[in-house]
Design an enzyme around this catalytic site. Structure first.
Site, mmCIF file in Angstrom:
data_model
loop_
_atom_site.group_PDB
_atom_site.id
_atom_site.type_symbol
_atom_site.label_atom_id
_atom_site.label_comp_id
_atom_site.label_asym_id
_atom_site.label_seq_id
_atom_site.Cartn_x
_atom_site.Cartn_y
_atom_site.Cartn_z
ATOM 1 N N ALA A 30 0.843 -1.205 0.000
ATOM 2 C CA ALA A 30 0.000 0.000 0.000
ATOM 3 C C ALA A 30 0.873 1.247 0.000
ATOM 4 C CB ALA A 30 -0.921 -0.005 1.223
ATOM 5 N N VAL A 31 1.981 1.216 0.761
ATOM 6 C CA VAL A 31 2.889 2.370 0.801
ATOM 7 C C VAL A 31 3.539 2.573 -0.573
ATOM 8 C CG1 VAL A 31 5.045 3.220 1.836
ATOM 9 C CG2 VAL A 31 3.284 2.197 3.276
ATOM 10 N N THR A 32 3.928 1.465 -1.207
ATOM 11 C CA THR A 32 4.529 1.559 -2.544
ATOM 12 C C THR A 32 3.545 2.213 -3.517
ATOM 13 O OG1 THR A 32 5.656 -0.538 -2.062
ATOM 14 C CG2 THR A 32 5.705 0.222 -4.344
ATOM 15 N N ASP A 66 9.478 5.298 -0.951
ATOM 16 C CA ASP A 66 10.286 4.254 -1.577
ATOM 17 C C ASP A 66 11.321 3.692 -0.610
ATOM 18 O OD1 ASP A 66 11.175 2.534 -3.487
ATOM 19 O OD2 ASP A 66 12.445 4.001 -4.501
ATOM 20 N N GLY A 70 10.293 -0.739 1.736
ATOM 21 C CA GLY A 70 11.245 -1.830 1.944
ATOM 22 C C GLY A 70 11.586 -1.999 3.421
ATOM 23 N N ARG A 74 11.058 -5.397 5.542
ATOM 24 C CA ARG A 74 12.161 -6.061 6.265
ATOM 25 C C ARG A 74 11.837 -6.192 7.756
ATOM 26 N NH1 ARG A 74 14.876 -3.388 2.172
ATOM 27 N NH2 ARG A 74 15.003 -1.435 3.317
ATOM 28 N N SER A 80 9.434 -9.785 -0.217
ATOM 29 C CA SER A 80 9.017 -10.805 -1.180
ATOM 30 C C SER A 80 9.488 -10.448 -2.589
ATOM 31 C CB SER A 80 7.483 -10.906 -1.191
ATOM 32 O OG SER A 80 6.938 -9.674 -1.649
ATOM 33 N N ASP A 91 8.990 2.420 -9.433
ATOM 34 C CA ASP A 91 10.063 3.430 -9.527
ATOM 35 C C ASP A 91 10.107 3.998 -10.940
ATOM 36 O OD1 ASP A 91 10.863 2.965 -6.940
ATOM 37 O OD2 ASP A 91 12.717 1.900 -7.458
HETATM 38 C C1 LIG Z 1 13.508 26.354 -0.307
HETATM 39 C C2 LIG Z 1 13.449 24.923 -0.535
HETATM 40 C C3 LIG Z 1 12.963 24.542 -1.871
HETATM 41 C C4 LIG Z 1 13.264 23.182 -2.265
HETATM 42 C C5 LIG Z 1 12.673 22.191 -1.400
HETATM 43 C C6 LIG Z 1 12.849 20.849 -1.951
HETATM 44 C C7 LIG Z 1 13.908 20.102 -1.278
HETATM 45 C C8 LIG Z 1 13.761 18.654 -1.419
HETATM 46 C C9 LIG Z 1 14.413 18.205 -2.605
HETATM 47 C C10 LIG Z 1 14.698 17.000 -2.881
HETATM 48 C C11 LIG Z 1 14.483 15.843 -2.080
HETATM 49 C C12 LIG Z 1 14.739 14.671 -2.922
HETATM 50 C C13 LIG Z 1 14.652 13.455 -2.162
HETATM 51 C C14 LIG Z 1 14.884 12.293 -3.034
HETATM 52 C C15 LIG Z 1 14.905 11.078 -2.226
HETATM 53 C C16 LIG Z 1 15.057 9.895 -3.065
HETATM 54 C C17 LIG Z 1 14.744 8.733 -2.270
HETATM 55 C C18 LIG Z 1 14.585 7.571 -3.129
HETATM 56 O O1 LIG Z 1 13.511 7.222 -3.507
HETATM 57 O O2 LIG Z 1 15.693 6.928 -3.436
HETATM 58 C C19 LIG Z 1 15.476 5.721 -4.085
HETATM 59 C C20 LIG Z 1 16.761 4.996 -4.011
HETATM 60 C C21 LIG Z 1 16.728 3.665 -4.764
HETATM 61 O O3 LIG Z 1 15.782 2.852 -4.194
HETATM 62 P P1 LIG Z 1 15.480 1.324 -4.665
HETATM 63 O O4 LIG Z 1 16.596 0.423 -4.251
HETATM 64 O O5 LIG Z 1 14.121 1.020 -4.192
HETATM 65 O O6 LIG Z 1 15.404 1.401 -6.209
HETATM 66 C C22 LIG Z 1 16.236 0.714 -7.126
HETATM 67 C C23 LIG Z 1 16.687 1.764 -8.106
HETATM 68 O O7 LIG Z 1 15.559 2.413 -8.616
HETATM 69 C C24 LIG Z 1 17.482 1.154 -9.240
HETATM 70 O O8 LIG Z 1 17.627 2.146 -10.211
HETATM 71 P P2 LIG Z 1 19.060 2.537 -10.746
HETATM 72 O O9 LIG Z 1 19.764 3.217 -9.646
HETATM 73 O O10 LIG Z 1 19.661 1.235 -11.141
HETATM 74 O O11 LIG Z 1 18.785 3.408 -11.900
HETATM 75 C C25 LIG Z 1 16.795 -0.011 -9.915
HETATM 76 O O12 LIG Z 1 17.748 -0.662 -10.693
HETATM 77 C C26 LIG Z 1 16.207 -0.984 -8.944
HETATM 78 O O13 LIG Z 1 15.337 -1.794 -9.679
HETATM 79 C C27 LIG Z 1 15.425 -0.327 -7.834
HETATM 80 O O14 LIG Z 1 15.008 -1.287 -6.929
HETATM 81 O O15 LIG Z 1 17.027 4.854 -2.630
HETATM 82 C C28 LIG Z 1 18.245 5.218 -2.267
HETATM 83 O O16 LIG Z 1 19.096 5.392 -3.062
HETATM 84 C C29 LIG Z 1 18.499 5.389 -0.811
HETATM 85 C C30 LIG Z 1 19.208 6.689 -0.528
HETATM 86 C C31 LIG Z 1 18.319 7.888 -0.632
HETATM 87 C C32 LIG Z 1 19.042 9.124 -0.356
HETATM 88 C C33 LIG Z 1 18.149 10.301 -0.371
HETATM 89 C C34 LIG Z 1 18.936 11.493 -0.056
HETATM 90 C C35 LIG Z 1 18.092 12.699 0.070
HETATM 91 C C36 LIG Z 1 18.969 13.731 0.553
HETATM 92 C C37 LIG Z 1 18.722 14.996 0.567
HETATM 93 C C38 LIG Z 1 17.554 15.622 0.015
HETATM 94 C C39 LIG Z 1 17.270 16.889 0.708
HETATM 95 C C40 LIG Z 1 17.964 17.998 0.122
HETATM 96 C C41 LIG Z 1 17.402 19.247 0.621
HETATM 97 C C42 LIG Z 1 17.852 20.354 -0.191
HETATM 98 C C43 LIG Z 1 17.172 21.597 0.172
HETATM 99 C C44 LIG Z 1 17.392 22.611 -0.813
HETATM 100 C C45 LIG Z 1 16.898 23.891 -0.410
HETATM 101 N N1 LIG Z 2 6.014 -3.364 -1.324
HETATM 102 C C1 LIG Z 2 7.276 -3.814 -1.099
HETATM 103 C C2 LIG Z 2 8.376 -2.981 -1.299
HETATM 104 C C3 LIG Z 2 9.636 -3.471 -1.071
HETATM 105 N N2 LIG Z 2 9.815 -4.735 -0.655
HETATM 106 C C4 LIG Z 2 11.163 -5.268 -0.400
HETATM 107 O O1 LIG Z 2 12.087 -4.209 -0.130
HETATM 108 C C5 LIG Z 2 13.089 -4.153 -1.137
HETATM 109 C C6 LIG Z 2 13.357 -2.725 -1.551
HETATM 110 O O2 LIG Z 2 13.817 -2.028 -0.437
HETATM 111 P P1 LIG Z 2 13.844 -0.409 -0.462
HETATM 112 O O3 LIG Z 2 14.438 -0.050 0.861
HETATM 113 O O4 LIG Z 2 14.692 -0.015 -1.605
HETATM 114 O O5 LIG Z 2 12.442 0.034 -0.589
HETATM 115 C C7 LIG Z 2 12.567 -5.001 -2.278
HETATM 116 O O6 LIG Z 2 13.615 -5.583 -3.025
HETATM 117 C C8 LIG Z 2 11.732 -6.056 -1.565
HETATM 118 O O7 LIG Z 2 12.567 -7.048 -1.064
HETATM 119 C C9 LIG Z 2 8.701 -5.555 -0.458
HETATM 120 O O8 LIG Z 2 8.856 -6.741 -0.081
HETATM 121 N N3 LIG Z 2 7.454 -5.071 -0.684
HETATM 122 MG MG LIG Z 3 11.222 0.938 -1.949
HETATM 123 MG MG LIG Z 4 12.222 1.690 -5.225
#
Ligand SMILES: CCCCCCCC/C=C\CCCCCCCC(=O)OC[C@H](COP(=O)(O)O[C@@H]1[C@H](O)[C@H](OP(=O)(O)O)[C@@H](O)[C@H](O)[C@H]1O)OC(=O)CCCCCCC/C=C\CCCCCCCC
Ligand SMILES: Nc1ccn([C@@H]2O[C@H](COP(=O)(O)O)[C@@H](O)[C@H]2O)c(=O)n1
Ligand SMILES: [Mg+2]
Ligand SMILES: [Mg+2]
Length: 232
Positions: A30-32, A66, A70, A74, A80, A91
């Site tokens: 549901a969160v996804t 996102d 996960g 976990r 799953s 995504d």
């Molecule tokens: C005056 C202010 C105005 C502006 C305000 C706005 C500020 C906020 C701006 C931005 C915030 C952005 C936050 C973005 C957070 C992203 C989180 C996220 O979803 O990360 C997803 C990532 C990957 O997750 P998964 O493992 O689930 O996904 C995999 C991935 O998609 C693979 O793709 P690929 O990389 O290969 O292309 C796929 O292959 C795979 O299938 C898939 O499963 O999760 C992470 O990476 C975890 C780390 C997240 C780190 C987030 C850091 C946010 C940090 C700071 C943001 C705040 C900055 C504030 C700035 C303020 C400016 C004024």
């Molecule tokens: N609805 C979901 C979403 C995610 N998962 C599990 O979490 C893994 C991804 O982790 P993130 O921290 O990147 O969200 C995914 O590979 C699944 O194992 C799930 O079970 N159900």
């Molecule tokens: Mg996720």
């Molecule tokens: Mg994801």
């Protein structure tokens, strides 16, 4: 890089919230789904109208789902294959809406064909970057590379720039340029990342094929191809 270094931090911060949702009977799926719907709505309602500040605020509120889904799976011990599939597939939907929304702005009132093309390139290259990993893993390779610009970098660079550019609507001068700069950076970074992943898959595939041939006595056979290699 963000995935490597920031994930641990966000896991700590978001774990209590994930636990709270689980106690309330909310499921990771549901969160996804709700998170993706919020990102898509924020991107497609606000970005095509040039309302970058509010679009970024709405997207930011939902995009962290996102990391929560996960975490919930976990904590509850219910991770799953289906969840992994749903998470990764949605995504792609969310990313399409973000860069599609930006492209629509530049195709319309933003009136800039080059930036429209750059936004479309960001959309397409991001999808292909993710596909290289999914496809490489599907044919049994480790794909032991993440590359320069993963999804987290694509999102953070684009959303921070979009949010700051949106401050122009409140009279902050000179900030509009940030979004075009970010789009060019994401486009170039995604192209580099694509190259890094393709080179890695090519090397890993050659090594796996060579090992397969050696294992089968050097005969042509299947060439060491894993059983999933022909799948689409
Ligand atoms: C005056 C202010 C105005 C502006 C305000 C706005 C500020 C906020 C701006 C931005 C915030 C952005 C936050 C973005 C957070 C992203 C989180 C996220 O979803 O990360 C997803 C990532 C990957 O997750 P998964 O493992 O689930 O996904 C995999 C991935 O998609 C693979 O793709 P690929 O990389 O290969 O292309 C796929 O292959 C795979 O299938 C898939 O499963 O999760 C992470 O990476 C975890 C780390 C997240 C780190 C987030 C850091 C946010 C940090 C700071 C943001 C705040 C900055 C504030 C700035 C303020 C400016 C004024
Ligand atoms: N609805 C979901 C979403 C995610 N998962 C599990 O979490 C893994 C991804 O982790 P993130 O921290 O990147 O969200 C995914 O590979 C699944 O194992 C799930 O079970 N159900
Ligand atoms: Mg996720
Ligand atoms: Mg994801």
């Amino acid at each position: 890089m963000l995935n490597k270094y920031a994930r641990a931090f966000f896991t700590r911060v978001l774990t209590p919230f994930a636990a709270f949702l689980l106690r309330r009977g909310v499921s990771p799926d549901a969160v996804t789904l709700i998170g993706t719907a919020g990102v898509v709505a924020g991107a497609l309602v606000f970005f095509p109208r040039g309302e970058f500040f509010w679009g970024t605020i709405v997207i930011t509120l939902f995009v962290f789902s996102d990391l929560v889904d996960g975490n919930m799976a976990r904590q509850a011990g219910i991770s799953s294959r289906w969840g992994a599939f749903l998470d990764s597939t949605l995504d792609r939907v969310a990313d399409s809406a973000i860069f599609g929304g930006l492209a629509l702005w530049y195709a319309g009132k933003g009136d800039d064909n080059i930036l429209c093309a750059v936004a479309i390139f960001c959309l397409a290259s991001g999808q292909v970057v993710s596909y290289t990993k999914a496809r490489g893993e599907a044919i049994g390779l480790p794909v032991a590379v993440n590359g320069l610009v993963e999804r987290a970098e694509r999102l953070v660079i684009s959303l921070v720039a979009a949010g700051l550019s949106g401050l122009a609507a409140f009279g902050v001068p000179g900030v509009e340029i940030l979004l075009p700069i970010a789009l060019w950076i994401v486009a170039a970074g995604s192209a580099v990342t694509l190259g890094q992943r393709v080179v890695t898959v090519r090397r890993e595939a050659a090594e796996a094929d060579a090992a397969g041939s050696a294992g089968s006595g050097g005969t042509a056979g299947s060439g060491g191809r894993p059983s999933g290699a022909g799948a689409a």
